[in-house]
Design a protein around this motif. Structure first.
Motif, short mmCIF file in Angstrom:
data_model
loop_
_atom_site.label_atom_id
_atom_site.label_comp_id
_atom_site.label_asym_id
_atom_site.label_seq_id
_atom_site.Cartn_x
_atom_site.Cartn_y
_atom_site.Cartn_z
N PHE A 49 0.19 5.22 7.16
CA PHE A 49 -1.16 4.97 6.65
C PHE A 49 -1.13 4.70 5.15
O PHE A 49 -1.73 3.74 4.67
CB PHE A 49 -2.07 6.17 6.95
CG PHE A 49 -3.36 6.13 6.19
CD1 PHE A 49 -4.38 5.27 6.58
CD2 PHE A 49 -3.57 6.93 5.08
CE1 PHE A 49 -5.57 5.21 5.88
CE2 PHE A 49 -4.75 6.89 4.37
CZ PHE A 49 -5.76 6.04 4.78
N ALA A 50 -0.42 5.54 4.40
CA ALA A 50 -0.36 5.39 2.95
C ALA A 50 0.25 4.05 2.55
O ALA A 50 -0.26 3.37 1.66
CB ALA A 50 0.43 6.54 2.33
N VAL A 51 1.31 3.66 3.22
CA VAL A 51 1.99 2.41 2.88
C VAL A 51 1.11 1.20 3.20
O VAL A 51 0.88 0.34 2.34
CB VAL A 51 3.35 2.31 3.61
CG1 VAL A 51 3.94 0.92 3.49
CG2 VAL A 51 4.32 3.35 3.08
N PHE A 52 0.61 1.13 4.42
CA PHE A 52 -0.18 -0.05 4.82
C PHE A 52 -1.52 -0.11 4.11
O PHE A 52 -1.99 -1.19 3.75
CB PHE A 52 -0.37 -0.08 6.34
CG PHE A 52 0.80 -0.63 7.08
CD1 PHE A 52 1.05 -1.98 7.08
CD2 PHE A 52 1.67 0.21 7.76
CE1 PHE A 52 2.14 -2.50 7.75
CE2 PHE A 52 2.76 -0.29 8.42
CZ PHE A 52 3.00 -1.65 8.43
N TYR A 53 -2.16 1.02 3.90
CA TYR A 53 -3.45 1.02 3.22
C TYR A 53 -3.29 0.60 1.76
O TYR A 53 -4.10 -0.14 1.22
CB TYR A 53 -4.11 2.39 3.34
CG TYR A 53 -5.60 2.35 3.12
CD1 TYR A 53 -6.45 1.86 4.10
CD2 TYR A 53 -6.15 2.80 1.94
CE1 TYR A 53 -7.82 1.81 3.92
CE2 TYR A 53 -7.52 2.75 1.73
CZ TYR A 53 -8.34 2.26 2.72
OH TYR A 53 -9.70 2.20 2.52
N THR A 54 -2.21 1.07 1.12
CA THR A 54 -1.95 0.68 -0.26
C THR A 54 -1.64 -0.82 -0.36
O THR A 54 -2.16 -1.51 -1.23
CB THR A 54 -0.78 1.50 -0.83
OG1 THR A 54 -1.12 2.88 -0.76
CG2 THR A 54 -0.48 1.11 -2.25
N LEU A 55 -0.80 -1.32 0.54
CA LEU A 55 -0.51 -2.76 0.55
C LEU A 55 -1.77 -3.59 0.80
O LEU A 55 -1.96 -4.65 0.20
CB LEU A 55 0.55 -3.08 1.60
CG LEU A 55 1.96 -2.61 1.30
CD1 LEU A 55 2.88 -2.88 2.49
CD2 LEU A 55 2.50 -3.26 0.05
N GLY A 56 -2.63 -3.10 1.68
CA GLY A 56 -3.88 -3.80 1.96
C GLY A 56 -4.79 -3.85 0.74
O GLY A 56 -5.40 -4.89 0.45
N ASN A 57 -4.88 -2.75 0.03
CA ASN A 57 -5.71 -2.73 -1.18
C ASN A 57 -5.15 -3.64 -2.26
O ASN A 57 -5.90 -4.35 -2.95
CB ASN A 57 -5.85 -1.31 -1.71
CG ASN A 57 -6.86 -0.51 -0.92
OD1 ASN A 57 -7.81 -1.05 -0.38
ND2 ASN A 57 -6.64 0.78 -0.86
N ILE A 58 -3.84 -3.62 -2.44
CA ILE A 58 -3.22 -4.48 -3.45
C ILE A 58 -3.40 -5.96 -3.09
O ILE A 58 -3.71 -6.79 -3.95
CB ILE A 58 -1.74 -4.12 -3.63
CG1 ILE A 58 -1.62 -2.74 -4.28
CG2 ILE A 58 -1.01 -5.17 -4.45
CD1 ILE A 58 -0.22 -2.18 -4.30
N ALA A 59 -3.24 -6.30 -1.81
CA ALA A 59 -3.41 -7.70 -1.39
C ALA A 59 -4.87 -8.14 -1.54
O ALA A 59 -5.14 -9.26 -1.99
CB ALA A 59 -2.95 -7.87 0.06
N SER A 60 -5.80 -7.28 -1.20
CA SER A 60 -7.22 -7.64 -1.35
C SER A 60 -7.59 -7.79 -2.82
O SER A 60 -8.34 -8.69 -3.19
CB SER A 60 -8.10 -6.58 -0.70
OG SER A 60 -7.89 -6.55 0.68
#
Length: 107
Positions: free
Chosen positions: A63-74
């Motif tokens: 969760f931490a990895v994918f959610y962080t990557l999602g926020n950075i990409a957005s």
């Protein structure tokens, strides 16, 4: 008229592929396409991270990895629309400074 343009430009011999026709038919620029692609990837990563939260043992890390990557990409997707320097200048304006710091620390 299109056939005349193709003949004069030397593209008459080859038949355009389906992807080339789609690219020629759309009115979106590369900046808008980059924004849409990056934002979609960011949303997908965030949703995937939320779904993976419920996996036993490794769910919290995923969760931490994918959610962080999602926020950075957005967040990075808006740089396609206004450029990186203008984005950073607007993020660190006095009226947005506290919100920017809280968001960056939480990532």
């Amino acid at each position: 008229m299109d056939k005349l343009k193709r003949v004069l430009s030397g593209r008459d011999a080859e038949e355009p592929s389906g992807l080339a026709e789609v690219i020629d038919a759309t009115s979106l620029g590369w900046g808008n396409r980059g924004f849409i692609a990056c934002f979609a990837i960011g949303c997908l990563c965030s949703i995937l991270g939320s779904c993976l939260l419920w996996i036993p043992k490794k769910g919290l890390v995923l969760f931490a990895v994918f959610y962080t990557l999602g926020n950075i990409a957005s967040l990075g997707s808006t740089m396609f629309l206004m450029g990186p320097m203008k984005q950073l200048k607007r993020m660190f304006e006095p009226t947005r400074l506290i919100a920017t710091i809280v968001m960056l620390v939480s990532i």
